[in-house]
Design a protein around this motif. Sequence first.
Motif, PDB file in Angstrom:
ATOM      1  N   LEU A  95       0.817  -1.209   0.000  1.00  0.00           N
ATOM      2  CA  LEU A  95       0.000   0.000   0.000  1.00  0.00           C
ATOM      3  C   LEU A  95       0.853   1.262   0.000  1.00  0.00           C
ATOM      4  CD1 LEU A  95      -3.024  -0.831   2.306  1.00  0.00           C
ATOM      5  CD2 LEU A  95      -3.045  -0.357  -0.127  1.00  0.00           C
ATOM      6  N   ALA A  96       1.982   1.222   0.700  1.00  0.00           N
ATOM      7  CA  ALA A  96       2.885   2.377   0.684  1.00  0.00           C
ATOM      8  C   ALA A  96       3.428   2.618  -0.722  1.00  0.00           C
ATOM      9  CB  ALA A  96       4.022   2.165   1.669  1.00  0.00           C
ATOM     10  N   ILE A  97       3.780   1.562  -1.422  1.00  0.00           N
ATOM     11  CA  ILE A  97       4.283   1.699  -2.792  1.00  0.00           C
ATOM     12  C   ILE A  97       3.186   2.207  -3.713  1.00  0.00           C
ATOM     13  CG2 ILE A  97       5.128   0.394  -4.791  1.00  0.00           C
ATOM     14  CD1 ILE A  97       6.685  -1.349  -2.783  1.00  0.00           C
ATOM     15  N   VAL A  98       1.977   1.660  -3.575  1.00  0.00           N
ATOM     16  CA  VAL A  98       0.867   2.088  -4.425  1.00  0.00           C
ATOM     17  C   VAL A  98       0.550   3.563  -4.185  1.00  0.00           C
ATOM     18  CG1 VAL A  98      -1.609   1.793  -4.827  1.00  0.00           C
ATOM     19  CG2 VAL A  98      -0.122  -0.190  -4.741  1.00  0.00           C
ATOM     20  N   LEU A  99       0.551   3.997  -2.933  1.00  0.00           N
ATOM     21  CA  LEU A  99       0.278   5.404  -2.642  1.00  0.00           C
ATOM     22  C   LEU A  99       1.363   6.318  -3.209  1.00  0.00           C
ATOM     23  CD1 LEU A  99      -1.137   5.275   0.987  1.00  0.00           C
ATOM     24  CD2 LEU A  99      -2.342   5.890  -1.098  1.00  0.00           C
ATOM     25  N   ALA A 100       2.616   5.889  -3.116  1.00  0.00           N
ATOM     26  CA  ALA A 100       3.705   6.696  -3.673  1.00  0.00           C
ATOM     27  C   ALA A 100       3.600   6.788  -5.193  1.00  0.00           C
ATOM     28  CB  ALA A 100       5.048   6.105  -3.271  1.00  0.00           C
ATOM     29  N   VAL A 101       3.260   5.691  -5.834  1.00  0.00           N
ATOM     30  CA  VAL A 101       3.097   5.702  -7.293  1.00  0.00           C
ATOM     31  C   VAL A 101       1.894   6.552  -7.674  1.00  0.00           C
ATOM     32  CG1 VAL A 101       2.462   4.230  -9.257  1.00  0.00           C
ATOM     33  CG2 VAL A 101       4.268   3.518  -7.706  1.00  0.00           C
TER      34      VAL A 101
END
Length: 141
Positions: free
Chosen positions: A78-84
Amino acid sequence: MHLAYPAVLAVLLFCTGLYGVLARRNAILVLMSVELMLNAVNLNLVAFDVWLRDALHSGQALTLFTIAIAAAEIGIGLAIVLAVYRNRGSSDIDRLRDTAETDEAETVPAGDDESDAEAQQAAEDPATAPAGKAKKAEATP
């Protein structure tokens, strides 16, 4: 207890998760599908632990490890998805793949070295550079 009931349920859950991973385009839905697949594995581990009547309850212990790994995976995912999403404005997996391929094509210069030298000269001294090149140098950051 019959082993067939939880095994069939686990297969249905796993197949649903696999379909979600292969067919979905939204990254969050893909992460949810992976979680569904991990829960199917957890169900199988507990069902076989009960069916085998294991004294050490190793299936349940492995289920706890799987739950911990799934929690870490969803947190990092989720952290990666939010950053992307913040950088690109979309969490669509196909669109992210397309933009990654076009970004590489845009950053590689296809022009000759003479035009690059003229643009650099125009950036350094706009008075001596040709008029078209000076405007081009001013437009580039």
